[in-house]
Structures are given as structure tokens and as C-alpha cells.
Design a protein around this motif. Structure first.
Motif, short mmCIF file in Angstrom:
data_model
loop_
_atom_site.label_atom_id
_atom_site.label_comp_id
_atom_site.label_asym_id
_atom_site.label_seq_id
_atom_site.Cartn_x
_atom_site.Cartn_y
_atom_site.Cartn_z
N GLY A 45 0.82 -1.20 0.00
CA GLY A 45 0.00 0.00 0.00
C GLY A 45 0.85 1.25 0.00
N ALA A 46 0.43 2.26 -0.74
CA ALA A 46 1.23 3.47 -0.92
C ALA A 46 1.58 4.15 0.40
N SER A 47 0.75 3.99 1.41
CA SER A 47 1.02 4.64 2.70
C SER A 47 1.86 3.76 3.62
N HIS A 48 2.35 2.64 3.11
CA HIS A 48 3.13 1.72 3.95
C HIS A 48 4.50 1.41 3.36
N ASP A 49 5.02 2.32 2.55
CA ASP A 49 6.37 2.15 2.00
C ASP A 49 7.42 2.21 3.10
N LYS A 50 8.62 1.73 2.76
CA LYS A 50 9.80 1.82 3.64
C LYS A 50 9.67 1.00 4.92
N ARG A 51 8.80 -0.02 4.91
CA ARG A 51 8.65 -0.89 6.07
C ARG A 51 9.18 -2.30 5.82
N GLY A 52 9.71 -2.53 4.63
CA GLY A 52 10.21 -3.86 4.30
C GLY A 52 9.12 -4.88 4.03
N LEU A 53 7.92 -4.41 3.70
CA LEU A 53 6.80 -5.32 3.54
C LEU A 53 6.91 -6.18 2.29
N ALA A 54 7.47 -5.62 1.22
CA ALA A 54 7.63 -6.42 0.00
C ALA A 54 8.57 -7.59 0.25
#
Length: 241
Positions: free
Chosen positions: A108-117
Motif C-alpha cells: 500500500g502506498a502509505s506503507h512504503d519503507k517498512r520492508g513489507l515487499a
């Protein structure tokens, strides 16, 4: 953070669809191969279609398909479309799979930079290993390739930063997980439509027959006004984990 499959939580399918759609150009959803095969992909391979929940909301997700593959570059599918076809037809012919092909991951665009991918890819890898699959591959759609639509993929993959990693964020994500490049997928996706459809999908006007640079397309789009046809052949990149 919790991992669930879409079949576990069908009530979240609409929320997940929003997460998956917001990062992709409209024309991507008009490839005819997924239209023919996705229902069977969802039926056969539910275990490899996951969502990441945070506080009950879908924040990321990803999916893959198991395919038979002999481990050589020559035996790789044509790309995204080819992997879908091979996965479904092999499964229905009772041909054993050896490999999981990552097909897509989205955050989700608001959840970048969290290493989720990376977390999604790691969870899919864990599921593949538990299922006895020996290999992990992916037909990558590099994040920044659309900025250079006239550059061949094999050249683009040689462009690196000072640390030796790719200039491309999505390729770097896979490199940091230990992936290596196997080669290009020159006909990974093929999308065709009328000129009016392409104008609707892109918000552009195509007044003459020629190749066009289209926002978010990794390669040029060929428009033929006389035949009333637009054709986009997308080149992707095969990597192995």
C-alpha cells in the motif's frame, strides 16, 4: 503483522484489490492471458496467494504459481503470461511442480519503507520450501524501467550504483535476498486493444501510426491507426532466488 491467504479471508478481497491496483497502470489489467487463467490460478494455488494484515487492514500482498522447470534458462516460460499458462496446464495434467514463480507483490502506498515487499517474498519462499519446491524464480517488472522505455532490458540490468547493486529498487530488493539474474523475458506480457481502448487506458491521444512512449510502460507501444490496433509487448527480467 499477520499473513493470511485471500481464501482464508474472502471478506478482505475488495480491500486487497485496492492495494494491488494502486501501483499498476490501467493497461496492465487488459492482458488476455490472465483473463483466461486467473480463475483457475485462484482455485488451484490458494496457498500461494497471501495478504499482510496490520491492525486488521490489508497493507501488502503477493502471489505466486508453482511450475515445472528443469533449472535451465532455456526451459523458463516466456514470462508472466507463460508462467500462468504453464502452472495451470501442468497442474491439470498432473505434472509435478518443482519451482515457485513469484508473480506479483504490492505494498500500500502509505506503507512504503517498512520492508513489507521483502516480508511477502520471504513468506512465499517459506511456503514454497514447505511444499517441497526446489527453486524460486520471478519474472520481474522493474520499478524504474518505465523511465527508460527505449533501453533494452539486458542493458538496463547492467546499470548499477556505486555499491554494485542495480539502480532499480525492485531488482535491488531481490538482489538483497540473494537473487541472481537468469536472463530477459522478451514477451512476458502482450496487451492488445483498439486505438480508442489504448487512449482510454492511458489518457493519451494517438493521432498517427507509430511507436509511442506511454507512462508506466516498460517498452514502446505500437499504434496502427489503419488496423485500429495498439500492441504492447512487455519485456521483463527472470531472476532466481
Amino acid at each position: 503483522m499477520e499473513f493470511v491467504t485471500r481464501s482464508d479471508r474472502p471478506d478482505l478481497r475488495e480491500m486487497a484489490a485496492v492495494v494491488f491496483k494502486e501501483r499498476w497502470p490501467e493497461f496492465i489489467f487488459h492482458d488476455e492471458v490472465p483473463k483466461k487463467y486467473m480463475d483457475r490460478v485462484e482455485q488451484h494455488f490458494r496457498h500461494f496467494d497471501i495478504m499482510v494484515l496490520d491492525g486488521g487492514s490489508v497493507v501488502a500482498g503477493g502471489w505466486g504459481v508453482p511450475i515445472p522447470w528443469d533449472g535451465t534458462a532455456e526451459d523458463l516460460p516466456s514470462g508472466y503470461d507463460g508462467a500462468l499458462v504453464r502452472a495451470v496446464e501442468a497442474h491439470e495434467a498432473a505434472v509435478p511442480a518443482t519451482t515457485l514463480a513469484f508473480m506479483a507483490a504490492a505494498v500500500g502506498a502509505s506503507h512504503d519503507k517498512r520492508g513489507l515487499a521483502t516480508a511477502v517474498l520471504q513468506e512465499l519462499t517459506r511456503r514454497a520450501r514447505n511444499a517441497g519446491l526446489a527453486h524460486i524464480v520471478a519474472p520481474l517488472r522493474p520499478t524504474w524501467k518505465h523511465r527508460y522505455p527505449m533501453v533494452p532490458m539486458d542493458e538496463y540490468t547492467t546499470w548499477t550504483r556505486s555499491d554494485g547493486l542495480s539502480i532499480d529498487p525492485w531488482i535491488r530488493t531481490h538482489q538483497r535476498m540473494g537473487a541472481r539474474v537468469l536472463g530477459t523475458a522478451p514477451r512476458s506480457m502482450v496487451i492488445e486493444g483498439t486505438v480508442a481502448e489504448w487512449e482510454s487506458w492511458t489518457g493519451m491521444i494517438f493521432p498517427v501510426t507509430r511507436e509511442y512512449v506511454v507512462p508506466d510502460a516498460l517498452n514502446l507501444v505500437r499504434i496502427d491507426r489503419e488496423l485500429d490496433r495498439g500492441t504492447y509487448v512487455e519485456e521483463n527480467l527472470w531472476v532466481q532466488h
